[in-house]
Design an enzyme around this catalytic site. Sequence first.
Site, PDB file in Angstrom:
ATOM      1  N   LYS A  76       0.844  -1.196   0.000  1.00 46.23           N
ATOM      2  CA  LYS A  76       0.000   0.000   0.000  1.00 46.23           C
ATOM      3  C   LYS A  76       0.876   1.242   0.000  1.00 46.23           C
ATOM      4  O   LYS A  76       1.903   1.291   0.698  1.00 46.23           O
ATOM      5  CB  LYS A  76      -0.904  -0.041   1.240  1.00 46.23           C
ATOM      6  CG  LYS A  76      -1.897   1.100   1.386  1.00 46.23           C
ATOM      7  CD  LYS A  76      -2.751   0.883   2.636  1.00 46.23           C
ATOM      8  CE  LYS A  76      -3.751   2.007   2.845  1.00 46.23           C
ATOM      9  NZ  LYS A  76      -4.615   1.757   4.035  1.00 46.23           N
ATOM     10  N   SER A 146      -9.357   2.213   3.213  1.00 48.99           N
ATOM     11  CA  SER A 146      -8.451   2.998   2.398  1.00 48.99           C
ATOM     12  C   SER A 146      -7.468   2.155   1.586  1.00 48.99           C
ATOM     13  O   SER A 146      -6.754   2.665   0.727  1.00 48.99           O
ATOM     14  CB  SER A 146      -7.648   3.942   3.306  1.00 48.99           C
ATOM     15  OG  SER A 146      -6.888   3.198   4.262  1.00 48.99           O
ATOM     16  N   SER A 170     -10.116  -0.572   7.124  1.00 48.61           N
ATOM     17  CA  SER A 170      -9.500  -0.428   5.812  1.00 48.61           C
ATOM     18  C   SER A 170      -8.887  -1.690   5.224  1.00 48.61           C
ATOM     19  O   SER A 170      -8.336  -1.642   4.116  1.00 48.61           O
ATOM     20  CB  SER A 170      -8.427   0.673   5.854  1.00 48.61           C
ATOM     21  OG  SER A 170      -9.009   1.919   6.110  1.00 48.61           O
TER      22      SER A 170
END
Length: 430
Positions: A76, A146, A170
Amino acid sequence: MADLFRLSASEAAARIRDGKLTSEALVRSCLERIDGREAQVKAWVHLDRDFALAQARECDRGASRGPLHGVPFAAKDIMDTADLPTEYGSPIYKGNRPKADAACVALSRAAGGVLLGKTVTTEFASRSPLGNTRNPHNPAHTPGGSSSGSAAAVGDCMVPLAFGTQTVGSVIRPASFCGCVGYKPSFGEFSTQGVKQNTASFDTVGLFARAVEDLALFRAALTGFEAKPLAAVSVNQLKIGFCRTMFWDRAEAYTKTLIEKAASALAQAGAKVADVDLGKPFEQFEAMGRRINDYEFSRGLSWERHHHWDLLSKFQRDKLAAWLNVSYEQYREAEAALDRCRGHLADAMKNIDLLLTPSALGEAPAGLASTGDTSFNILSTWTYTPCVTLPVFTGPSGLPVGIQLIGQRNQDHRLLEGAQAVYRLFAKST
């Protein structure tokens, strides 16, 4: 080579270990999958094909370095990487090149993992704005967030493993929306060194994969535990608490039906299933957790607020202006309230192996304006307990609907063993 990208991490690692597959062939297959799908899914923010292939060839030339040897993974884009840009989903950090890998990335590479690229994150891993990533099952729907790109990339078979982070929901929510297996470990299980801070009290590095055994493989690389198969656990050995949580009324009607169906199937398979009601101690749980999130996030972005206010999104500016009003005294009150809830949940789970709850309100919502509601994710995140989401159902629009299993704090391996048993039960019935 065309179907190699569909291999799970465990399958790929075993084939590489046995000399039946090269890392280069696997990485090339993943890159071809990305070339064919990225224009629609938009999961990646940084992808260096030459860099990925060079790592793969190095793995193929040398002896095994660990459990992930030759297996590609994604990080990420709030996780620092020395060889790829890290921009935290913000124009403030456009072209930012850290000098070192985040601990989770460094450990994965040391265990033989091949860093394929960086995946899309919302701005500083907050709820919005989403970015361009689409749900791989229907591009008109959100992938969640996210950890948007990581969930979409694994869900679309672009990469077998990916890192996410969870501060509220998330990892579990986007994994459910994108139809992959998601794991949010016990708080502190994996180092957050080199990961852009959102809320220090809750930030947790999590994992996306295609099988529960893949999570165990990835976890071994990050903890130093011996990489060995999960022990075979029978469903009839499990004590499962059906926990509707305080948010049951928010769930879609079909989600309630599916979770009740899951509880019934587990009971019919021999598991001891009983209702668990969290009760009065959790009445203010959501409000207190949000208060901690607001206080820490708004202060954690102090440099960005003071030096690059104009480069923050309007959503972020509006939220920060409000969240700075949370006082220190209110923050400490909230911390004490959540501490009490953690003790209450631990007591409730003394004789329970797993809690069964929804992973999200339902299928991924239509549109990209929202990453979806986080209600069913906060219980595990803010009580520091580990959880897994399993893609076992399909909703009325044909999109994935997961079930969430929550384990006892710091009993992550036990959770994974139980989750594997549950997943196999539902795999047999489909």
